[in-house]
Design an enzyme around this catalytic site. Sequence first.
Site, PDB file in Angstrom:
ATOM      1  CB  SER A  93      -0.864  -0.017   1.272  1.00 28.84           C
ATOM      2  OG  SER A  93      -1.478   1.242   1.457  1.00 28.84           O
TER       3      SER A  93
ATOM      4  CE1 TYR B  73      -4.146  -1.628   5.246  1.00 28.19           C
ATOM      5  CE2 TYR B  73      -3.419   0.528   4.491  1.00 28.19           C
ATOM      6  CZ  TYR B  73      -3.851  -0.756   4.210  1.00 28.19           C
ATOM      7  OH  TYR B  73      -3.983  -1.166   2.899  1.00 28.19           O
TER       8      TYR B  73
ATOM      9  CB  ALA C 254       2.968   0.253  12.017  1.00 26.34           C
TER      10      ALA C 254
ATOM     11  CE  LYS D  43      -1.633  -3.755   3.623  1.00 25.60           C
ATOM     12  NZ  LYS D  43      -1.741  -5.016   2.889  1.00 25.60           N
TER      13      LYS D  43
HETATM   14  P1  NAP Z   1     -11.540  -6.020   1.649  1.00 24.69           P
HETATM   15  O1  NAP Z   1     -12.591  -5.946   0.599  1.00 24.69           O
HETATM   16  O2  NAP Z   1     -11.828  -5.498   2.999  1.00 24.69           O
HETATM   17  O3  NAP Z   1     -11.055  -7.537   1.744  1.00 24.69           O
HETATM   18  C1  NAP Z   1     -10.126  -7.941   2.703  1.00 24.69           C
HETATM   19  C2  NAP Z   1      -9.973  -9.445   2.640  1.00 24.69           C
HETATM   20  O4  NAP Z   1      -9.047  -9.838   3.653  1.00 24.69           O
HETATM   21  C3  NAP Z   1     -11.276 -10.171   2.882  1.00 24.69           C
HETATM   22  O5  NAP Z   1     -11.394 -11.245   1.980  1.00 24.69           O
HETATM   23  C4  NAP Z   1     -11.119 -10.705   4.308  1.00 24.69           C
HETATM   24  O6  NAP Z   1     -11.822 -11.930   4.431  1.00 24.69           O
HETATM   25  C5  NAP Z   1      -9.613 -10.932   4.354  1.00 24.69           C
HETATM   26  N1  NAP Z   1      -9.103 -10.998   5.718  1.00 24.69           N
HETATM   27  C6  NAP Z   1      -9.080 -10.021   6.649  1.00 24.69           C
HETATM   28  N2  NAP Z   1      -8.589 -10.491   7.798  1.00 24.69           N
HETATM   29  C7  NAP Z   1      -8.301 -11.791   7.599  1.00 24.69           C
HETATM   30  C8  NAP Z   1      -7.773 -12.816   8.419  1.00 24.69           C
HETATM   31  N3  NAP Z   1      -7.460 -12.597   9.713  1.00 24.69           N
HETATM   32  N4  NAP Z   1      -7.599 -14.048   7.880  1.00 24.69           N
HETATM   33  C9  NAP Z   1      -7.933 -14.297   6.594  1.00 24.69           C
HETATM   34  N5  NAP Z   1      -8.431 -13.364   5.773  1.00 24.69           N
HETATM   35  C10 NAP Z   1      -8.617 -12.129   6.274  1.00 24.69           C
HETATM   36  O7  NAP Z   1     -10.225  -5.253   1.197  1.00 24.69           O
HETATM   37  P2  NAP Z   1      -9.479  -5.102  -0.198  1.00 24.69           P
HETATM   38  O8  NAP Z   1      -9.567  -3.679  -0.564  1.00 24.69           O
HETATM   39  O9  NAP Z   1      -9.878  -6.145  -1.162  1.00 24.69           O
HETATM   40  O10 NAP Z   1      -7.983  -5.349   0.313  1.00 24.69           O
HETATM   41  C11 NAP Z   1      -7.171  -6.420  -0.111  1.00 24.69           C
HETATM   42  C12 NAP Z   1      -5.720  -6.049   0.159  1.00 24.69           C
HETATM   43  O11 NAP Z   1      -5.370  -4.895  -0.597  1.00 24.69           O
HETATM   44  C13 NAP Z   1      -5.436  -5.697   1.619  1.00 24.69           C
HETATM   45  O12 NAP Z   1      -4.184  -6.202   1.998  1.00 24.69           O
HETATM   46  C14 NAP Z   1      -5.388  -4.176   1.590  1.00 24.69           C
HETATM   47  O13 NAP Z   1      -4.620  -3.643   2.632  1.00 24.69           O
HETATM   48  C15 NAP Z   1      -4.751  -3.936   0.235  1.00 24.69           C
HETATM   49  N6  NAP Z   1      -4.991  -2.594  -0.293  1.00 24.69           N
HETATM   50  C16 NAP Z   1      -6.255  -2.193  -0.601  1.00 24.69           C
HETATM   51  C17 NAP Z   1      -6.441  -0.911  -1.105  1.00 24.69           C
HETATM   52  C18 NAP Z   1      -7.812  -0.415  -1.480  1.00 24.69           C
HETATM   53  O14 NAP Z   1      -7.927   0.774  -1.841  1.00 24.69           O
HETATM   54  N7  NAP Z   1      -8.855  -1.229  -1.466  1.00 24.69           N
HETATM   55  C19 NAP Z   1      -5.352  -0.039  -1.273  1.00 24.69           C
HETATM   56  C20 NAP Z   1      -4.075  -0.495  -0.938  1.00 24.69           C
HETATM   57  C21 NAP Z   1      -3.893  -1.787  -0.459  1.00 24.69           C
HETATM   58  P3  NAP Z   1     -12.605 -12.432   5.738  1.00 24.69           P
HETATM   59  O15 NAP Z   1     -13.145 -11.240   6.444  1.00 24.69           O
HETATM   60  O16 NAP Z   1     -13.634 -13.341   5.139  1.00 24.69           O
HETATM   61  O17 NAP Z   1     -11.585 -13.173   6.526  1.00 24.69           O
END
Ligand code: NAP
Length: 250
Positions: A139, A152, A154, A156
Amino acid sequence: MHKGKVAIVTGASQGIGAETAKELAAQGASVMLIARNIKNCQKLVSEIQDSGGVASAIKCNIADLSQVQYAVSETVKIFGGINILINNAGVIEPIAFIKDSNPRSWADSISINLIGSYFMLQSVLPTFKDNSVVINVSSGAAHSPQDGWSAYCAGKAGLAMLTQSFAKEISSDLIRIYGYAPGTVDTDMQTKIRTSGVNPISKIKKEDHWGVKTPAKVMSWLCSEAAYDLAGQELSINDKALRIRAGLSK
Ligand code: NAP
């Protein structure tokens, strides 16, 4: 592109992880979907199978080492080995200034975003064949602090250092590792961020985010041999040359 490969995608129950699992399967990989919400994962497995792909799902909290080890050993049992790990699972919470933050929630965030990703990496290594790939979903927050996101940022930042540490230890001829920052993507995570109103990222409009297909396509491309020269790096959607090489239209 990925015929004969086996991929684990964490956080595959929704958002970026769900779309990446579908893309890898569409490109020929057998995909293991991992998340806590197993019902969502199973729905996606059916979708992938209905389109002719190969997939399975295991319920797993990546912050729990024994659950991670079980998920990895089941993947090997079902698919015979592992070639690709997409370390995508992550949480944005707790969104709070440090002075107001809940210490337990802060620690839980690190346990998922950093330690859980390490658990996954460390556990898949003995199963990897030569020419394997790891993508740690990074990120912009790994490199620049944002109000209310200390946990978050820290976590990442630690994950980005894990990527670089691993790249130093292992030849990319054997295992290629990438950090990939997907930019702001229209998922539930961004809905939570928008609702918080806590910092400039929370003011970005829904329509100005990338769609989930963009990171899915870039990460699938990174798993291909064509991305060999980029191994060991922290990459970002902001890199236009990368977008072009990954086949995006803009
Ligand atoms: P999201 O829609 O909130 O999805 C997060 C996923 O992580 C869900 O499938 C959730 O599944 C899973 N998860 C969370 N805690 C978990 C755990 N303890 N064990 C197993 N699975 C877990 O978020 P997203 O935007 O798709 O994010 C995906 C990745 O991209 C993350 O690492 C996020 O930091 C990164 N990212 C996102 C953005 C953005 O703008 N969206 C920007 C930069 C980076 P369950 O709740 O079913 O476990």
